[in-house]
Enzyme design. Structure first.
Site, PDB file in Angstrom:
ATOM      1  N   LYS A   1     -11.923  -1.829   6.490  1.00  0.00           N
ATOM      2  CA  LYS A   1     -11.134  -2.793   7.240  1.00  0.00           C
ATOM      3  C   LYS A   1     -11.660  -2.898   8.670  1.00  0.00           C
ATOM      4  O   LYS A   1     -11.966  -3.974   9.141  1.00  0.00           O
ATOM      5  CB  LYS A   1      -9.651  -2.391   7.262  1.00  0.00           C
ATOM      6  CG  LYS A   1      -9.060  -2.108   5.884  1.00  0.00           C
ATOM      7  CD  LYS A   1      -8.785  -3.373   5.075  1.00  0.00           C
ATOM      8  CE  LYS A   1      -8.703  -3.126   3.577  1.00  0.00           C
ATOM      9  NZ  LYS A   1      -7.510  -2.428   3.120  1.00  0.00           N
TER      10      LYS A   1
ATOM     11  N   TRP B   1       0.828  -1.220   0.000  1.00  0.00           N
ATOM     12  CA  TRP B   1       0.000   0.000   0.000  1.00  0.00           C
ATOM     13  C   TRP B   1       0.852   1.256   0.000  1.00  0.00           C
ATOM     14  O   TRP B   1       0.521   2.242  -0.666  1.00  0.00           O
ATOM     15  CB  TRP B   1      -0.991  -0.018   1.159  1.00  0.00           C
ATOM     16  CG  TRP B   1      -1.980  -1.127   1.020  1.00  0.00           C
ATOM     17  CD1 TRP B   1      -2.147  -2.195   1.850  1.00  0.00           C
ATOM     18  CD2 TRP B   1      -2.956  -1.303  -0.042  1.00  0.00           C
ATOM     19  NE1 TRP B   1      -3.136  -3.015   1.378  1.00  0.00           N
ATOM     20  CE2 TRP B   1      -3.643  -2.494   0.232  1.00  0.00           C
ATOM     21  CE3 TRP B   1      -3.279  -0.572  -1.179  1.00  0.00           C
ATOM     22  CZ2 TRP B   1      -4.667  -2.981  -0.611  1.00  0.00           C
ATOM     23  CZ3 TRP B   1      -4.285  -1.047  -2.015  1.00  0.00           C
ATOM     24  CH2 TRP B   1      -4.965  -2.234  -1.723  1.00  0.00           C
TER      25      TRP B   1
ATOM     26  N   ASP C   1      -1.446   6.498   6.497  1.00  0.00           N
ATOM     27  CA  ASP C   1      -2.562   5.638   6.091  1.00  0.00           C
ATOM     28  C   ASP C   1      -2.796   4.641   7.231  1.00  0.00           C
ATOM     29  O   ASP C   1      -1.944   3.801   7.508  1.00  0.00           O
ATOM     30  CB  ASP C   1      -2.168   4.910   4.793  1.00  0.00           C
ATOM     31  CG  ASP C   1      -3.195   3.863   4.348  1.00  0.00           C
ATOM     32  OD1 ASP C   1      -4.190   3.662   5.060  1.00  0.00           O
ATOM     33  OD2 ASP C   1      -2.972   3.256   3.275  1.00  0.00           O
TER      34      ASP C   1
HETATM   35  C1  LIG Z   1      -7.069  -1.866   1.891  1.00  0.00           C
HETATM   36  C2  LIG Z   1      -6.060  -0.824   2.035  1.00  0.00           C
HETATM   37  C3  LIG Z   1      -5.965   0.235   1.121  1.00  0.00           C
HETATM   38  C4  LIG Z   1      -6.851   0.332  -0.111  1.00  0.00           C
HETATM   39  O1  LIG Z   1      -8.151   0.661   0.251  1.00  0.00           O
HETATM   40  P1  LIG Z   1      -9.268   0.935  -0.875  1.00  0.00           P
HETATM   41  O2  LIG Z   1     -10.373   1.533  -0.073  1.00  0.00           O
HETATM   42  O3  LIG Z   1      -9.591  -0.370  -1.487  1.00  0.00           O
HETATM   43  O4  LIG Z   1      -8.695   1.886  -1.847  1.00  0.00           O
HETATM   44  C5  LIG Z   1      -5.015   1.194   1.346  1.00  0.00           C
HETATM   45  N1  LIG Z   1      -4.186   1.139   2.400  1.00  0.00           N
HETATM   46  C6  LIG Z   1      -4.252   0.131   3.295  1.00  0.00           C
HETATM   47  C7  LIG Z   1      -3.311   0.123   4.456  1.00  0.00           C
HETATM   48  C8  LIG Z   1      -5.174  -0.876   3.141  1.00  0.00           C
HETATM   49  O5  LIG Z   1      -5.232  -1.876   4.025  1.00  0.00           O
END
Ligand SMILES: *Cc1c(COP(=O)(O)O)cnc(C)c1O
Length: 360
Positions: free
Chosen positions: A195, A101, A171
């Site tokens: 998540k 990511w 993030d």
């Molecule tokens: C799942 C995830 C993403 C991507 O998320 P989307 O909503 O599918 O764009 C980005 N960063 C992390 C850490 C993730 O676990």
């Protein structure tokens, strides 16, 4: 009705009582005679839903008044572009690459500014967090970017990097609301909600007000300018209304559970059950160095691909779903987010013990 133990990395398990509440309100939300899905986003009922969601999130995370909370479409990945577009001043940013990511975020940012990769753990398949206490961060970097919990590899920063005075952007998609954080240490703290919080398709962006630019390059899409969204209270266009409603319910559930201190305690207890087992098992091994282990995503392997596949198959038949590791790593991964009950982890460990016994 039969529910499984769902170890999916995302979209992922949600609290059962939240789902039940939503089901009860499906046809008639609090006397409005309609579902939240059918409701105008300009209605007083929806305004109340989004206002409550923001207020509860602010309370849970103790968000200072000089931070804006934005509910934005496009998941976390859309922010990979929005962040460089909005924070670009000198046209340079530092990225710490600890997994897929962060890597994707860096690649996307490269379209808009110079990306300097100041640290990486790719040499050991992202199984650790690099030492970030004294990195060579360019003086003129507009920000330092991290992915705080690496969903795929199961690592987590236990201390934030020393940004040497630069703005920290993080993030937190897969550790959002799993433990208390000091929001004031970040310029932007953001994540996709699917998540650990709610249904897919939305990111929550918490941004220090002074970082929202008044003016942006004309080429920046209106929807990606933080100013547009901040001025409109996340209602510039039709927001993901139902997702915001569900997230709001999860915030209330978290408050009822005792807030983020209580969640941290519960998450530590849950993760310990699994890690303790992995540490003494002769068949299953955790793939992450102990000091950087995530409380949310726990990857493990047997060392034998056929045995891994057999385990995943038999686990599924026994009601443990989505234990297959990410396609880039193989093996297994148990995601044990806030809503995974302790009984789910205990039952998984019992199953693993039995499997180990039977497959010696
Ligand atoms: C799942 C995830 C993403 C991507 O998320 P989307 O909503 O599918 O764009 C980005 N960063 C992390 C850490 C993730 O676990």
């Amino acid at each position: 009705m039969s529910r499984v133990y769902n170890f999916s990395a995302g979209p992922a398990v949600l609290p059962e009582e939240v789902l039940e509440e939503a089901a009860n309100e499906m046809l008639d939300y609090q006397g409005t005679g309609m579902s939240v899905m059918e409701m105008s986003h300009r209605s007083p009922a929806f305004q109340q839903i989004i206002d409550d969601a923001e207020a509860d999130l602010r309370e849970l995370m103790n968000i200072p008044d000089n931070y804006k909370v934005l509910f934005l479409q496009g998941g976390a990945s859309t922010q990979f572009s929005a962040i460089p577009m909005n924070l670009k001043k000198n046209g340079k940013a530092a990225y710490i690459v600890t997994g897929q990511w962060a890597k994707k975020a860096a690649q996307e940012a490269e379209k808009y500014l110079d990306v300097v990769r100041v640290a990486s753990s790719e040499d050991k398949t992202f199984s650790y967090i690099p030492d970030c206490s004294d990195l060579d961060i360019p003086e003129d970097a507009d920000y330092v970017y991290i992915c705080e919990n690496n969903t795929i590899y199961g690592t987590k920063y236990k201390t934030l990097p020393n940004t040497k005075g630069h703005i920290l952007v993080s993030d937190v998609s897969s550790c959002f609301l799993s433990e208390p954080v000091d929001v004031s240490k970040y310029g932007i703290i953001y994540g996709g909600v699917q998540k650990n919080i709610g249904p897919a398709g939305m990111a929550i962006v918490i941004i220090r007000e002074d970082l929202i630019p008044e003016e942006l390059d004309k080429s920046v899409p209106t929807m990606l300018a933080y100013k547009t969204q901040a001025n409109a209270g996340s209602l510039y266009n039709t927001p993901p209304c139902y997702t915001i409603y569900m997230c709001g319910k999860v915030f209330k559930w978290l408050k009822k559970m005792g807030g983020l201190d209580a969640m941290k305690e519960r998450n530590e207890k849950k993760a310990k059950i699994l890690y303790d087992f992995l540490d003494q098992s002769e068949m299953f091994k955790g793939t992450v160095v102990p000091e950087d282990r995530s409380l949310m995503n726990v990857p493990f392997v047997t060392g034998d691909e056929e045995l891994d596949a057999k385990f995943v198959k038999e686990a599924k038949a026994a009601g443990f779903e989505n234990l297959k590791g990410h396609r880039t790593v193989g093996g297994m991964r148990a995601s044990i987010y806030n809503a995974m009950p302790i009984e789910g982890v205990e039952a998984l460990v019992e199953f693993m013990k039995k499997f180990e016994e039977e497959n010696k």
